[in-house]
Enzyme design. Structure first.
Site, short mmCIF file in Angstrom:
data_model
loop_
_atom_site.label_atom_id
_atom_site.label_comp_id
_atom_site.label_asym_id
_atom_site.label_seq_id
_atom_site.Cartn_x
_atom_site.Cartn_y
_atom_site.Cartn_z
N ASP A 113 0.99 -1.17 0.04
CA ASP A 113 -0.03 0.00 0.04
C ASP A 113 0.80 1.15 0.08
OD1 ASP A 113 -2.72 1.27 0.52
OD2 ASP A 113 -1.74 2.07 2.13
N GLU A 129 -1.72 -1.18 -6.17
CA GLU A 129 -2.71 -0.74 -6.63
C GLU A 129 -2.57 0.19 -7.75
OE1 GLU A 129 -6.71 1.95 -4.80
OE2 GLU A 129 -4.69 1.88 -3.65
N ASP A 175 -3.53 1.51 6.86
CA ASP A 175 -2.49 1.08 5.63
C ASP A 175 -2.38 -0.37 5.66
OD1 ASP A 175 -2.32 3.64 5.03
OD2 ASP A 175 -0.42 4.13 6.34
#
Length: 427
Positions: free
Chosen positions: A208, A292, A383
């Site tokens: 992340d 991501e 997170d």
């Protein structure tokens, strides 16, 4: 001219070295940089003008014929002081910029400016002489076209022994440092597959990316944000004030500009080195890496209206994080070493979904670093929870791709959720 095709079973890899040209060599490189920039701009003007005035599509071959005319013309005969192959490579770069524009992956090519564009020149195999040192395999002497003596290169690490460089690129940054980038073809052995202890399940990690911590892993490990621009903010401000007090065009102003450029170069070097060590460790320890899909350009939209200062600080922190460089390193290292990078869709609710019960919670404010799931009562670090959700979603996509592949075929180096339909083989 066609780009060199990669040999089967090899990877193209770039080795970058610091070099120190002599005064004569630096003067000749100065002419080369200027000529490459001029040819690029003239080729751009020729192609743009032909389409705007006559609706004629001018390609790489036509610009090469125009280059021959420019070199023969009396007013531009100074182009003969530079190797023609180097100037043709500048036109090749322009053609590649048009190709990217027509594919929709970049904007329309812009003119190069002396004060803003990177000084660079590309030499193909006919534009340099390479002589390997028998006593130190992988090192040797490099003599560029239109130069009579080899360039002083600091071989910080050797090239693959008995390998002829495919292409060389000489660059000069804003700090006045010269670098030689050597493109070679070599066989990079993939790493041993990483599995979970006692099973054949591939070891996966979710990443992340953030600003409180630069990277958070699903096991709770966090890489601190170096905040280099903030660390050197006072020194940068002082140097900028000194620069604006100098007279334009004076030598003292150039000295002040060089000081600022050297400081920015140091910041960039520290950032790249930190990311290089971190990404190498991740690739060595894990088989599947999940991130991501971030639209960094969208996140860096200019600040306007209310909250302008806050948005400007956020943009500065995003630039300082170097997310794009981190993702770039992960992509090519996964391709080199037989790993798989899974890019999860940007609209996947990794932050709001509970990694324990998979229930989607309410929208969270950026200031909320911890939250409690209303369904199962689990307390999550924002997170760490996002990284765990990314890992689970990435493994789901990885298994879906692995099940659709023929027996014996490995998963691709990059799996994008947005392109799963294209990546999956036809039934």
């Amino acid at each position: 001219m066609r780009s060199a095709a990669k040999k089967p079973g090899t990877q193209q890899r770039v080795y970058r070295y610091r070099c120190y040209p002599s005064e004569d060599q630096a003067a000749q490189l100065e002419k080369t940089f200027g000529a490459c920039r001029w040819v690029y701009n003239e080729g751009l003007a020729l192609r743009s003008g032909a389409w705007e005035r006559h609706r004629v599509n001018v390609g790489f071959a036509e610009t090469c014929r125009a280059l021959t005319g420019w070199r023969r013309a009396e007013e531009t005969s100074w182009l003969q002081e530079v190797s023609s192959t180097v100037l043709q490579q500048s036109l090749r770069h322009l053609d590649q910029a048009y190709t990217r524009f027509f594919r929709g992956v970049s904007k329309y090519p812009k003119r190069k400016r002396k004060r803003w564009s990177l000084d660079s020149a590309t030499y193909v195999r006919t534009g340099f002489r390479w002589s390997e040192d028998p006593a130190r395999p992988g090192t040797g002497s490099v003599t560029l076209a239109k130069q009579s003596s080899p360039v002083d290169v600091r071989w910080s690490r050797p090239l693959p022994a008995r390998t002829l460089p495919v292409r060389l690129s000489m660059t000069r940054d804003r700090a006045g440092r010269y670098f030689l980038s050597v493109l070679v073809e070599e066989e990079i052995a993939p790493l041993t597959a990483a599995f979970l202890p006692g099973s054949r399940e591939p070891k996966a990690v979710g990443l992340d990316l953030g600003l409180a911590s630069l990277v958070t892993l699903d096991d709770g490990t966090k890489l601190d944000h170096p905040r280099l621009l903030k660390r050197y903010a006072e020194k940068l401000a002082r140097l900028q004030r000194e620069l604006h007090r100098k007279v334009r065009g004076s030598k003292n102003r150039e000295k002040a500009r060089r000081q600022i450029a050297r400081l920015y170069a140091r910041i960039g070097d520290v950032r790249r080195d930190m990311l290089d060590q971190f990404t190498t460790r991740l690739v060595r320890e894990n088989q599947v890496l999940v991130v991501e899909d971030l639209s960094i350009v969208t996140l860096l939209r200019p600040a306007r209206g209310k909250g302008k200062r806050r948005k400007a600080k956020l943009n500065r922190a995003i630039v300082d994080a170097g997310w794009g460089e981190l993702l770039r390193q992960l992509r090519y290292k996964c391709a080199w070493y037989g790993r798989t990078l899974v890019v999860v869709d940007r609209f996947f609710p990794s932050t709001r979904r509970c990694s324990n019960c998979q229930v989607k919670g309410p929208k969270l404010d950026l200031s909320a670093r911890r939250w409690t799931c209303a369904e199962c009562g689990a307390v999550h670090d924002r997170d760490v929870n996002a990284a765990a959700n990314l890992r689970d979603e990435g493994m789901r996509l990885y298994r879906l791709m692995a099940a659709a592949l023929p027996p014996g075929r490995k998963a691709p180096a990059v799996i994008r959720a947005s392109e799963m339909e294209k990546c999956l083989p036809a039934a």
